[in-house]
Write a protein that holds these residues in place. Structure first.
Motif, short mmCIF file in Angstrom:
data_model
loop_
_atom_site.label_atom_id
_atom_site.label_comp_id
_atom_site.label_asym_id
_atom_site.label_seq_id
_atom_site.Cartn_x
_atom_site.Cartn_y
_atom_site.Cartn_z
N GLY A 133 0.80 -1.23 0.00
CA GLY A 133 0.00 0.00 0.00
C GLY A 133 0.82 1.27 0.00
N ASN A 134 2.14 1.14 -0.11
CA ASN A 134 3.02 2.32 -0.16
C ASN A 134 3.09 2.87 -1.58
OD1 ASN A 134 3.88 1.93 2.61
ND2 ASN A 134 5.15 0.24 1.86
N ILE A 135 3.16 4.19 -1.69
CA ILE A 135 3.33 4.81 -2.99
C ILE A 135 4.83 4.92 -3.28
CG2 ILE A 135 2.98 6.89 -4.37
CD1 ILE A 135 0.50 7.47 -2.76
N ILE A 136 5.26 4.44 -4.43
CA ILE A 136 6.66 4.61 -4.81
C ILE A 136 6.77 5.95 -5.54
CG2 ILE A 136 7.19 2.15 -4.91
CD1 ILE A 136 6.96 2.36 -7.98
N GLN A 137 7.81 6.69 -5.19
CA GLN A 137 7.92 8.05 -5.70
C GLN A 137 9.32 8.32 -6.24
OE1 GLN A 137 6.79 10.11 -2.03
NE2 GLN A 137 4.79 10.58 -2.91
#
Length: 215
Positions: free
Chosen positions: A188-192
């Motif tokens: 559920g983490n956004i990769i940025q």
């Protein structure tokens, strides 16, 4: 098609990158050339180049149709992503025939859309951490994904785990799309960018042949 010499030397030679990268707008010809170039072992660097085509989308959807919970879809997508990398890594472990056979059986289950087989093999699946453990017995590795028409959200999230984990090896994702199918990982983490990866549009680094320009 001719790839710019600087780009080729900087990004298409195994071991030359230390950060993670996402390369967008890669044509099929570019993907083929990148895979060929990055597959070459260079000065003790052991590349693991996983090529995934769009045919896997329907196969995974067929498998996911058998899942009763969202969690099952996530762990099975992870199993497949890890398996395709592990298949390349185990090429450097010729004595690990049993593990090699297992990974091939597992990948076959996924590509054929066999939910029951994929679920049965899950308990014996390699985990992402196993890649780092095995790599320590081999040497410096690099993990590259070649994605052609891959739009399965769960699979992309599983691949994104490699970008968000910040492992001690470079991870490069090449896609023929303008952007990844999703920028979330399975947790559920956004990769940025630039925290988790650097991004490059490859089009400015590709020169067309005279025949292509005339078309």
């Amino acid at each position: 098609m001719r790839i710019n010499d600087y780009f080729r030397q900087e990004y298409l030679v195994a071991g030359n990158t230390y950060d993670n990268y996402v390369f967008e707008n890669c044509s099929k010809e570019f993907l083929d050339e990148a895979q060929s170039s990055l597959s070459a072992e260079v000065e003790g660097v052991y590349p693991c180049v996983a090529s995934i085509s769009g045919g896997i989308n329907d196969s995974l959807n067929q498998i996911f149709a058998g899942c009763t919970e969202e969690f099952q879809k996530k762990v099975l997508a992870r199993d497949y992503a890890v398996a395709v990398v592990m298949r390349e890594l185990l090429k450097y472990k010729p004595n690990e025939q049993e593990s090699q056979a297992f990974v091939e059986e597992q990948i076959s289950a996924f590509t054929s859309g066999d939910f029951e087989k994929a679920r049965e093999l899950h308990s014996l699946s390699f985990m992402p951490g196993d890649i780092k453990k095995i790599a320590k017995t081999i040497g410096k590795i690099e993990v590259d994904f070649m994605l052609e028409d891959v739009n399965n959200q769960y699979l992309q999230q599983a691949i994104n785990l490699f970008l968000s984990a910040r492992e001690p090896y470079s991870v490069k994702v090449f896609t023929n799309s303008e952007r990844l199918a999703t920028y979330y990982d399975l947790n559920g983490n956004i990769i940025q960018c630039p925290h988790d990866f650097m991004t490059r549009d490859v089009r400015p680094f590709v020169e067309q042949s005279i025949n292509e320009k005339e078309q």
